[in-house]
Design an enzyme around this catalytic site. Structure first.
Site, PDB file in Angstrom:
ATOM      1  N   MET A 122      36.954  35.295  34.662  1.00  0.00           N
ATOM      2  CA  MET A 122      37.912  36.096  35.411  1.00  0.00           C
ATOM      3  C   MET A 122      37.584  37.580  35.207  1.00  0.00           C
ATOM      4  SD  MET A 122      40.388  35.007  37.354  1.00  0.00           S
ATOM      5  CE  MET A 122      40.275  33.370  36.632  1.00  0.00           C
ATOM      6  N   HIS A 123      37.325  38.285  36.325  1.00  0.00           N
ATOM      7  CA  HIS A 123      37.000  39.701  36.168  1.00  0.00           C
ATOM      8  C   HIS A 123      37.382  40.580  37.351  1.00  0.00           C
ATOM      9  CE1 HIS A 123      33.620  38.509  38.709  1.00  0.00           C
ATOM     10  NE2 HIS A 123      33.450  39.788  38.980  1.00  0.00           N
ATOM     11  N   ARG A 124      37.800  40.004  38.478  1.00  0.00           N
ATOM     12  CA  ARG A 124      38.036  40.832  39.661  1.00  0.00           C
ATOM     13  C   ARG A 124      39.270  41.714  39.477  1.00  0.00           C
ATOM     14  NH1 ARG A 124      34.676  40.202  43.709  1.00  0.00           N
ATOM     15  NH2 ARG A 124      33.366  38.330  43.694  1.00  0.00           N
TER      16      ARG A 124
END
Length: 383
Positions: free
Chosen positions: A214-216
């Site tokens: 998860m990084h957006r």
């Protein structure tokens, strides 16, 4: 000294990498160029992802040579980073006078280097062309559109790419449906990944865990999104252990909002630093389900036939839903947990591998370029 020192009568190619997802795409391309007698291939690393340790791991595991040029641009705003890449890359283009610049994907380095090459009258090949999410709030979407607009060769991974480029009025002779170079790397290194010990090191069994990335910004840049992510992790770990190689950006956001302690307290959560390509590939292949907001992981899980939940409102890779194993889902802990329960019970349709995702995309790209460029007036930059 020129990085093309001693090269005569060959098409001089600069392959651009900027961020880790680029490495898996350029590795098979560089090998295919080097195996063809018409080309001399060199790698330019912009340093957009600037963790030297992680870059070294990826280059070593993907059996790539050290970058022939490292620009070291580092982080910054989108404008700052793109501008620094453009300034540094322009010097390389003017000094080396390449015959072709190859860019992949949709990161800032992709856009920056394609703009420089186009303005220096060097042909540009864009690998992964035509992908569109329809969401212009995503910086990657702007990068895709602008890169395609200035590219001379548009290499497409799936049918939607063909449809999008044609709808945008791109001449047919510029478009080539070749398959997916990301899958080339997966096919080549799948057996090598199987020899890693990451599952054993974490005490995990195949099919017995959830893998998450998860990084957006839409998911991790606001406290509300991080709270929902924590609720999701807590709900998932009631069913299965969760392996979460955490992106530095995401880790920093948990600290910024004073949520790092709650994250560390989640039971059965394996919170890891970013992993090498081979270790992550093995974890992905044997996960019960992958939960992500990544683009490339949607493709890799589709090829591996592993269920994937993409926590986004849209995807630029619709074939992973139409044919593959991917499903879009909001960041809703109850809904995600119910879906994982259903997946564990076998309530999902097995996907299919999309056309030409067969490990031969890089070879096709090189053959197309050789057919067009060999003996043509394009090859005029050699001294």
């Amino acid at each position: 000294m020129s990085i093309f020192e001693g090269v005569r009568d060959k098409i001089k190619v600069l392959n651009v990498v900027g961020a880790r997802p680029n490495f898996m795409k350029v590795a098979p391309l560089h090998r295919a160029f080097e195996a063809h007698p018409a080309f001399a291939s060199r790698i330019v690393h912009t340093g957009q992802h600037y963790d030297a340790r992680m870059s070294d791991i990826f280059f070593r595991q993907l059996e790539m040579p050290e970058p022939h040029v490292y620009l070291g641009v580092g982080s910054g705003t989108h404008a700052e980073q793109t501008a620094r890449v453009m300034v540094a890359f322009e010097r390389i283009v003017l000094d080396e006078r390449p015959d072709l610049v190859v860019v992949v994907g949709d990161v800032n380095s992709t856009l920056a280097c394609s703009l420089v090459a186009a303005k220096c009258h060097v042909p540009v090949a864009h690998v992964e062309a035509g992908l569109r999410s329809g969401d212009r709030t995503m910086p990657e979407e702007i990068n895709r559109i602008a890169t395609d607009a200035v590219s001379d060769f548009l290499f497409v991974t799936e049918q939607s790419g063909l449809d999008n480029l044609r709808a945008e009025g791109v001449p047919e002779e510029k478009i080539f449906f070749v398959g997916n170079v990301m899958i080339d790397a997966l096919v080549q290194f799948r057996e090598k990944a199987a020899r890693t010990t990451i599952l054993e090191d974490l005490g995990l069994k195949p099919g017995g865990y959830v893998l998450m990335t998860m990084h957006r910004p839409s998911n991790v840049d606001r406290e509300e999104g991080l709270q929902k992510l924590l609720e999701t992790l807590e709900a998932l770990t009631e069913q299965l252990p969760v392996v979460f190689p955490i992106h530095p950006r995401t880790r920093n956001r948990f600290a910024d909002f004073d949520l790092a302690g709650r994250l560390a307290a989640v039971p059965r959560l394996h919170l890891l630093d970013p992993l090498g390509y081979l270790e992550f590939l093995r974890l992905m292949e044997h996960a019960a389900v992958v939960v992500t907001d990544s683009g490339g992981i949607q493709e890799e899980t589709t090829y591996l036939q592993v269920p994937c939940l993409t926590l986004r409102e849209n995807t630029e890779r619709p074939v992973t839903i139409e044919l593959g194993t991917n499903a879009l889902m909001p960041l809703d802990s109850d809904r995600i947990a119910r879906c994982v329960t259903a997946l564990r019970a076998g309530v999902y349709e097995t996907g299919r591998i999309p056309p030409l995702w067969d490990g031969q995309a890089a070879r096709r790209i090189v053959e197309v370029l050789a057919g067009v460029l060999e003996g043509s007036e394009v090859v005029t930059n050699s001294p």
